[in-house]
Design a protein around this motif. Structure first.
Motif, mmCIF file in Angstrom:
data_model
loop_
_atom_site.group_PDB
_atom_site.id
_atom_site.type_symbol
_atom_site.label_atom_id
_atom_site.label_comp_id
_atom_site.label_asym_id
_atom_site.label_seq_id
_atom_site.Cartn_x
_atom_site.Cartn_y
_atom_site.Cartn_z
ATOM 1 N N TRP A 1 -10.199 -4.767 3.010
ATOM 2 C CA TRP A 1 -11.083 -5.330 4.126
ATOM 3 C C TRP A 1 -12.295 -5.806 3.831
ATOM 4 O O TRP A 1 -12.601 -5.475 2.563
ATOM 5 N N ASP A 2 -13.100 -5.999 4.744
ATOM 6 C CA ASP A 2 -14.287 -6.405 4.313
ATOM 7 C C ASP A 2 -15.378 -5.569 4.130
ATOM 8 O O ASP A 2 -15.376 -4.487 5.091
ATOM 9 N N THR A 3 -15.731 -5.180 2.896
ATOM 10 C CA THR A 3 -16.676 -3.972 2.815
ATOM 11 C C THR A 3 -18.189 -4.088 3.574
ATOM 12 O O THR A 3 -18.853 -2.929 3.585
ATOM 13 N N THR A 4 -18.435 -5.068 3.762
ATOM 14 C CA THR A 4 -19.692 -5.240 4.548
ATOM 15 C C THR A 4 -19.327 -5.283 5.970
ATOM 16 O O THR A 4 -18.469 -5.891 6.600
ATOM 17 N N PHE A 5 -19.574 -4.284 6.738
ATOM 18 C CA PHE A 5 -19.208 -4.094 8.121
ATOM 19 C C PHE A 5 -19.239 -5.129 8.912
ATOM 20 O O PHE A 5 -20.095 -5.851 9.204
ATOM 21 N N ASN A 6 -17.885 -5.188 9.385
ATOM 22 C CA ASN A 6 -17.616 -6.304 10.332
ATOM 23 C C ASN A 6 -16.500 -6.238 10.936
ATOM 24 O O ASN A 6 -15.310 -6.245 10.537
ATOM 25 N N LEU A 7 -16.383 -6.013 12.395
ATOM 26 C CA LEU A 7 -15.413 -5.537 13.054
ATOM 27 C C LEU A 7 -14.367 -6.866 13.232
ATOM 28 O O LEU A 7 -12.986 -6.623 13.560
#
Length: 389
Positions: free
Chosen positions: A11-17
């Motif tokens: 998943w995207d490790t930079t917070f991104n819903l």
């Protein structure tokens, strides 16, 4: 053996819903990539909310165990479809089928019958040329250093010649049969310095054993017996083993054939238990000292000396495993890593650790309660179950 095994989740490790969540799952000789795309799930606000909540838990790496619950919840709707698509189970399984499985891409959609449920959808199948290459890192490669292997005296086999007898809980082959002999299979991970260091140690052990048989004859240590190398006919894609002058194009090192040690567990697993006597601990200490002395006399460093890298066989004898170098804090100091002095320090600290357990009252050493869980007996090398290529 687990019927389904989740090898990894991304998943995207930079917070991104709006991040996608992708699961990589093994089941019955097939590999699956399950994709959760929030743009597709957005047709249902409730399903999208569930996706966002799953992402938050994965992103936070929740310490209370919800991470694993989320992974299972995301996998569950695809069970029936994966079972339908997986090939029939072979009566005799070979390593080749594990290394080069059929790959299927699955996609999560919203069920038409219920806007709050996931509808599993088959998207496409990958050809072997398109499928992920097991064991490949995108970092540095040490392939040029491997060229002597192809001209060495080590036995070489194709993965088609290797019969799988047992697997780890991660569904990775562990105990294998080649030419009537049982070995432990250790996957080779390209570009891993640890693996290259280990391979060089095994080759030196083999060379010293042949040059001076008494030197390591009675040392209980894991040994290398052969290499598994596949070519283009197996891989169906160009995968160069080395970058040297000789043309070995299309070949790749798959794994190592090592001593198969039927064992009760590691020293770390067994020494604390109440059915382990002080005589056992004293014997294991002596066997470890002797094996390390034999290695040093042969010019080989054990390296990562610690209780996890000692196996206790079914007769109750201690074996040294894992010659990949490095060190573990608390057992060997960093400035002594991969040295004779570091080995001696590690062995002394193992002795001190065994002595502390010997002094514990029996009532404090419990099977169910405080202390560490016991590893199930089996055929392992390195004191670790190997997770994947």
């Amino acid at each position: 053996m687990q019927e389904f095994y989740i090898e990894s989740i991304t998943w995207d490790t930079t917070f991104n819903l709006e991040s996608e969540i992708t699961l990589y799952v093994r089941h019955s000789g097939a590999a699956f990539r399950i994709c959760y795309d929030p743009r597709i799930l957005a047709v249902s606000p409730s399903v999208l909310d569930q996706h966002h909540e799953s992402y938050r838990i994965l992103h936070n790496d929740d310490p209370d165990g919800e991470y694993l619950e989320v992974a299972e919840r995301l996998r569950k709707p695809f069970e029936e479809l994966m079972t339908q698509m997986a090939p029939p189970i072979e009566s005799t399984r070979h390593l080749h089928s594990y290394l080069y499985p059929p790959w299927f891409i699955l996609e999560a959609r919203v069920a038409e019958s219920s806007s709050s449920h996931i509808q599993p959808h088959f998207k496409l199948a990958l050809s072997r040329q398109e499928s992920p290459r097991p064991g490949e890192y995108n970092g540095m490669f040490l392939q040029a250093h491997l060229s002597p292997l192809l001209n060495s005296e080590l036995n070489r086999y194709s993965s088609r010649q290797v019969q799988v007898l047992a697997q780890t809980p991660q569904l990775v082959p562990s105990r294998v049969l080649v030419d009537g002999t049982v070995y432990f299979f250790k996957p080779w991970v390209s570009g891993r310095v640890h693996g290259y260091h280990e391979l060089q140690s095994y080759r030196k052990i083999l060379a010293d054993t042949e040059a001076s048989p008494p030197l390591l004859a009675d040392a209980r240590i894991c040994r290398l017996y052969g290499l598994i190398i596949d070519n283009d006919d197996d891989v169906l894609q160009h995968y160069s083993l080395d970058n040297g002058e000789e043309d070995h194009s299309g070949t790749r090192l798959v794994g190592l054939l090592l001593t198969c040690i039927d064992n009760r567990g590691t020293l770390k697993d067994l020494a604390p238990w109440d059915d382990c006597t002080n005589e056992d601990r004293l014997r294991w200490s002596g066997q470890i000292h002797h094996a390390v002395e034999c290695l040093h006399n042969a010019g080989v460093i054990w390296g990562d000396a610690k209780p996890e890298n000692v196996l206790i066989d079914m007769e109750g004898d201690a074996w040294l495993i894992d010659f990949g170098g490095s060190y573990t804090p608390g057992w060997v100091d960093e400035d002594k890593r991969e040295t004779v002095e570091g080995d001696r320090q590690g062995v002394q600290r193992i002795d001190d650790w065994l002595t502390r357990w010997s002094r514990q009252p029996v009532t404090r050493i419990k099977r169910n309660g405080e202390g560490e869980g016991r590893r199930q007996g089996g055929s392992v090398e390195g004191g670790k179950e190997v997770g994947g290529l």
